[in-house]
Motif scaffolding. Sequence first.
Motif, PDB file in Angstrom:
ATOM      1  N   PRO A  19     -13.081  -0.186   4.097  1.00 10.04           N
ATOM      2  CA  PRO A  19     -12.128  -0.968   3.397  1.00 10.04           C
ATOM      3  C   PRO A  19     -13.030  -1.426   1.993  1.00 10.04           C
ATOM      4  CG  PRO A  19     -13.390  -2.342   4.977  1.00 10.04           C
ATOM      5  CD  PRO A  19     -13.628  -0.866   5.256  1.00 10.04           C
ATOM      6  N   HIS A  20     -14.137  -0.647   1.666  1.00 10.23           N
ATOM      7  CA  HIS A  20     -14.988  -0.760   0.583  1.00 10.23           C
ATOM      8  C   HIS A  20     -13.983  -0.389  -0.797  1.00 10.23           C
ATOM      9  CE1 HIS A  20     -18.490  -1.562   2.760  1.00 10.23           C
ATOM     10  NE2 HIS A  20     -18.192  -0.591   3.317  1.00 10.23           N
ATOM     11  N   ALA A  21     -14.403  -1.095  -1.947  1.00 11.70           N
ATOM     12  CA  ALA A  21     -13.779  -1.056  -3.169  1.00 11.70           C
ATOM     13  C   ALA A  21     -13.887   0.303  -3.599  1.00 11.70           C
ATOM     14  CB  ALA A  21     -14.151  -1.982  -4.019  1.00 11.70           C
ATOM     15  N   ASP A  22     -14.694   1.434  -3.411  1.00 14.05           N
ATOM     16  CA  ASP A  22     -14.905   2.686  -4.138  1.00 14.05           C
ATOM     17  C   ASP A  22     -13.649   3.557  -4.525  1.00 14.05           C
ATOM     18  OD1 ASP A  22     -17.221   1.528  -2.765  1.00 14.05           O
ATOM     19  OD2 ASP A  22     -18.149   3.407  -2.876  1.00 14.05           O
ATOM     20  N   GLN A  23     -12.729   3.511  -3.469  1.00 14.87           N
ATOM     21  CA  GLN A  23     -11.659   4.501  -3.831  1.00 14.87           C
ATOM     22  C   GLN A  23     -10.616   3.688  -4.906  1.00 14.87           C
ATOM     23  OE1 GLN A  23      -9.749   4.982   0.071  1.00 14.87           O
ATOM     24  NE2 GLN A  23     -10.945   6.986   0.352  1.00 14.87           N
ATOM     25  N   LEU A  24     -10.557   2.646  -4.794  1.00 20.11           N
ATOM     26  CA  LEU A  24      -9.762   1.993  -6.190  1.00 20.11           C
ATOM     27  C   LEU A  24     -10.529   1.970  -7.481  1.00 20.11           C
ATOM     28  CD1 LEU A  24      -7.197  -1.078  -5.306  1.00 20.11           C
ATOM     29  CD2 LEU A  24      -8.465  -0.587  -7.409  1.00 20.11           C
ATOM     30  N   HIS A  25     -11.683   1.827  -7.400  1.00 23.45           N
ATOM     31  CA  HIS A  25     -12.488   1.863  -8.630  1.00 23.45           C
ATOM     32  C   HIS A  25     -12.482   3.200  -9.230  1.00 23.45           C
ATOM     33  CE1 HIS A  25     -14.830  -2.168  -7.597  1.00 23.45           C
ATOM     34  NE2 HIS A  25     -13.612  -2.271  -8.277  1.00 23.45           N
ATOM     35  N   LEU A  26     -12.391   4.309  -8.337  1.00 27.25           N
ATOM     36  CA  LEU A  26     -12.554   5.611  -8.742  1.00 27.25           C
ATOM     37  C   LEU A  26     -11.225   5.951  -9.259  1.00 27.25           C
ATOM     38  CD1 LEU A  26     -13.764   8.431  -8.866  1.00 27.25           C
ATOM     39  CD2 LEU A  26     -13.116   8.936  -6.741  1.00 27.25           C
ATOM     40  N   PHE A  27     -10.090   5.596  -8.794  1.00 28.16           N
ATOM     41  CA  PHE A  27      -8.873   5.657  -9.389  1.00 28.16           C
ATOM     42  C   PHE A  27      -8.483   5.013 -10.466  1.00 28.16           C
ATOM     43  CE2 PHE A  27      -4.263   3.760  -9.513  1.00 28.16           C
ATOM     44  CZ  PHE A  27      -3.616   5.190  -9.615  1.00 28.16           C
ATOM     45  N   ALA A  28      -9.129   3.697 -10.637  1.00 23.70           N
ATOM     46  CA  ALA A  28      -9.116   3.247 -12.114  1.00 23.70           C
ATOM     47  C   ALA A  28      -9.827   3.909 -13.033  1.00 23.70           C
ATOM     48  CB  ALA A  28      -9.633   1.753 -11.824  1.00 23.70           C
ATOM     49  N   SER A  29     -11.186   4.527 -12.577  1.00 27.31           N
ATOM     50  CA  SER A  29     -11.938   5.286 -13.508  1.00 27.31           C
ATOM     51  C   SER A  29     -11.384   6.495 -13.858  1.00 27.31           C
ATOM     52  CB  SER A  29     -13.328   5.487 -12.844  1.00 27.31           C
ATOM     53  OG  SER A  29     -14.035   6.362 -13.409  1.00 27.31           O
ATOM     54  N   LYS A  30     -10.595   7.099 -13.142  1.00 29.90           N
ATOM     55  CA  LYS A  30     -10.000   8.480 -13.401  1.00 29.90           C
ATOM     56  C   LYS A  30      -8.580   8.297 -14.273  1.00 29.90           C
ATOM     57  CE  LYS A  30     -11.772  11.345  -9.680  1.00 29.90           C
ATOM     58  NZ  LYS A  30     -12.106  12.572 -10.525  1.00 29.90           N
ATOM     59  N   THR A  31      -8.088   7.395 -14.338  1.00 29.38           N
ATOM     60  CA  THR A  31      -6.691   7.092 -14.940  1.00 29.38           C
ATOM     61  C   THR A  31      -6.923   6.151 -16.101  1.00 29.38           C
ATOM     62  OG1 THR A  31      -6.433   5.199 -13.663  1.00 29.38           O
ATOM     63  CG2 THR A  31      -5.294   7.203 -12.794  1.00 29.38           C
ATOM     64  N   GLY A  32      -7.933   5.435 -16.265  1.00 24.31           N
ATOM     65  CA  GLY A  32      -8.285   4.651 -17.379  1.00 24.31           C
ATOM     66  C   GLY A  32      -7.547   3.086 -17.273  1.00 24.31           C
ATOM     67  N   LEU A  33      -7.107   2.918 -16.086  1.00 20.80           N
ATOM     68  CA  LEU A  33      -6.392   1.714 -15.941  1.00 20.80           C
ATOM     69  C   LEU A  33      -7.469   0.398 -15.496  1.00 20.80           C
ATOM     70  CD1 LEU A  33      -3.279   2.916 -13.435  1.00 20.80           C
ATOM     71  CD2 LEU A  33      -3.236   2.368 -16.008  1.00 20.80           C
ATOM     72  N   LEU A  34      -7.031  -0.580 -15.831  1.00 20.50           N
ATOM     73  CA  LEU A  34      -7.746  -1.586 -15.626  1.00 20.50           C
ATOM     74  C   LEU A  34      -7.321  -2.036 -14.010  1.00 20.50           C
ATOM     75  CD1 LEU A  34      -6.891  -4.040 -18.513  1.00 20.50           C
ATOM     76  CD2 LEU A  34      -9.160  -2.799 -17.932  1.00 20.50           C
ATOM     77  N   VAL A  35      -8.275  -2.616 -12.980  1.00 18.73           N
ATOM     78  CA  VAL A  35      -8.093  -2.398 -11.638  1.00 18.73           C
ATOM     79  C   VAL A  35      -6.990  -3.462 -11.302  1.00 18.73           C
ATOM     80  CG1 VAL A  35     -10.177  -1.913 -10.821  1.00 18.73           C
ATOM     81  CG2 VAL A  35     -10.136  -4.313 -11.508  1.00 18.73           C
ATOM     82  N   GLU A  36      -6.846  -4.684 -12.359  1.00 20.03           N
ATOM     83  CA  GLU A  36      -5.871  -5.728 -12.264  1.00 20.03           C
ATOM     84  C   GLU A  36      -4.452  -5.156 -12.231  1.00 20.03           C
ATOM     85  OE1 GLU A  36      -7.931  -6.698 -16.116  1.00 20.03           O
ATOM     86  OE2 GLU A  36      -8.420  -5.699 -14.219  1.00 20.03           O
ATOM     87  N   THR A  37      -4.328  -4.071 -13.217  1.00 23.02           N
ATOM     88  CA  THR A  37      -3.029  -3.442 -13.275  1.00 23.02           C
ATOM     89  C   THR A  37      -2.675  -2.509 -12.253  1.00 23.02           C
ATOM     90  OG1 THR A  37      -3.695  -1.669 -14.676  1.00 23.02           O
ATOM     91  CG2 THR A  37      -3.260  -3.831 -15.691  1.00 23.02           C
ATOM     92  N   ILE A  38      -3.345  -2.347 -11.104  1.00 24.45           N
ATOM     93  CA  ILE A  38      -3.087  -1.524  -9.958  1.00 24.45           C
ATOM     94  C   ILE A  38      -2.399  -2.335  -8.789  1.00 24.45           C
ATOM     95  CG2 ILE A  38      -4.121   0.124  -8.462  1.00 24.45           C
ATOM     96  CD1 ILE A  38      -6.219   0.764 -10.638  1.00 24.45           C
ATOM     97  N   ALA A  39      -1.394  -1.651  -8.090  1.00 30.67           N
ATOM     98  CA  ALA A  39      -1.130  -2.361  -6.760  1.00 30.67           C
ATOM     99  C   ALA A  39      -1.384  -1.126  -5.946  1.00 30.67           C
ATOM    100  CB  ALA A  39       0.362  -2.379  -6.905  1.00 30.67           C
ATOM    101  N   MET A  40      -2.117  -1.520  -4.820  1.00 35.71           N
ATOM    102  CA  MET A  40      -2.410  -0.863  -3.561  1.00 35.71           C
ATOM    103  C   MET A  40      -1.389  -1.110  -2.624  1.00 35.71           C
ATOM    104  SD  MET A  40      -4.477   1.208  -2.107  1.00 35.71           S
ATOM    105  CE  MET A  40      -4.257   1.830  -0.526  1.00 35.71           C
ATOM    106  N   VAL A  41      -1.098  -0.138  -1.904  1.00 38.34           N
ATOM    107  CA  VAL A  41       0.201  -0.046  -0.674  1.00 38.34           C
ATOM    108  C   VAL A  41      -0.615   0.606   0.456  1.00 38.34           C
ATOM    109  CG1 VAL A  41       2.457   0.492  -0.431  1.00 38.34           C
ATOM    110  CG2 VAL A  41       1.731   0.105  -2.698  1.00 38.34           C
ATOM    111  N   GLY A  42      -0.395  -0.051   1.319  1.00 32.94           N
ATOM    112  CA  GLY A  42      -0.946   0.463   2.634  1.00 32.94           C
ATOM    113  C   GLY A  42      -0.309  -0.055   3.748  1.00 32.94           C
ATOM    114  N   ASP A  43      -0.681   0.433   5.163  1.00 38.45           N
ATOM    115  CA  ASP A  43       0.233  -0.102   6.487  1.00 38.45           C
ATOM    116  C   ASP A  43      -1.093  -0.472   7.221  1.00 38.45           C
ATOM    117  OD1 ASP A  43      -1.019   2.632   6.763  1.00 38.45           O
ATOM    118  OD2 ASP A  43      -0.018   2.549   8.969  1.00 38.45           O
TER     119      ASP A  43
END
Length: 248
Positions: free
Chosen positions: A166-190
Motif C-alpha cells: 500500500p505504499h505510494a511508490d506505484q502511483l507516484h511513478l505513474f504521475a512521474s511517467k505521465t506528467g500528471l499531478l497526483v491530485e488529478t489521478i483516480a486509483m481504482v482497485g478491489d
Amino acid sequence: MRTTQSGEIRGILFDKDGTLVDFNKTWFGITLELANMAAKGDETKAKALVEAGGYDWEMQKFRGGSVVAAGTIHDVVDLWHPELTLEEKRQRIRDYDDYTVQEGSRRAIGIDGLHATLEALVAKGFILGIATNDSEAGARATAEALGLSSLFTVIIGYDSVARAKPHADQLHLFASKTGLLVETIAMVGDNSHDLEMAHAAGAGLAIGVLSGNSTLDDLAHLSDAILGSIAELPEFLEKRAESLAKSD
C-alpha cells in the motif's frame, strides 16, 4: 498552458487482478498448482497452503486483503517457505514469477465489459495505467494477451518500484511517467491496499470496485466511491465532471 480545474481527473490507474481481470477464475488454478509444487505433490498440504494464502473453500474465493489476493510473490514465498535461506527464497521467487507470467497471461479472463470500458475512457481523453502487486512482466503479458496494451500508457508491477502497495511508490511513478499531478489521478482497485496507496500518494480519487474479493464493508471506509465494476466508471466520471462544472 492548460490549467487543471479543482477536482478534475485526467489519469486513471487500475489495479489488475480483481479489477481488470476476474481474480478467482484466473488465479485459483494457478495458485493450487504452485501449492502442489511447494508441497511436492502432497494434496492435503497443498490445500492447506492455498487456504493459508487466503482461499475460503466454503465460499470458493480468495478473501480480500489476503496474501494471495493482495500480496506479492515475495509474500507468498515468505508464507509458504519460511524454512528457505535468503538465496533459496530469491530463486523460488524467480521460479514463481516465471510461472505466473506465463500462466497468468494464458489463463487471464477479463471483467465483463473490459474492452468497451477502457476504450470509452481513452476516447474521453483519460490517460490509463496499471499498478499491480504482480510483476511488471506479468502485467504486460496479461495486457498483451487480452489485447489491451495500446490502451495503457504506463504498466507498473511490484518490481517496478522500491515498495509495493500500500505504499505510494506505484502511483507516484505513474504521475512521474505521465506528467500528471497526483491530485488529478483516480486509483481504482478491489482491495484495501489499492485504496491505501491512493491515500498515501494524495490521489484525487480512491475508487473501490466489488468485482474482486473484497466486500463493501472492506472498502467503504477507504473509498470516495464504490462501484460494482469498472464498467460503471465512464458514467460515474461523466456525472462527477458535470456536478463539478455546475458547482464552479
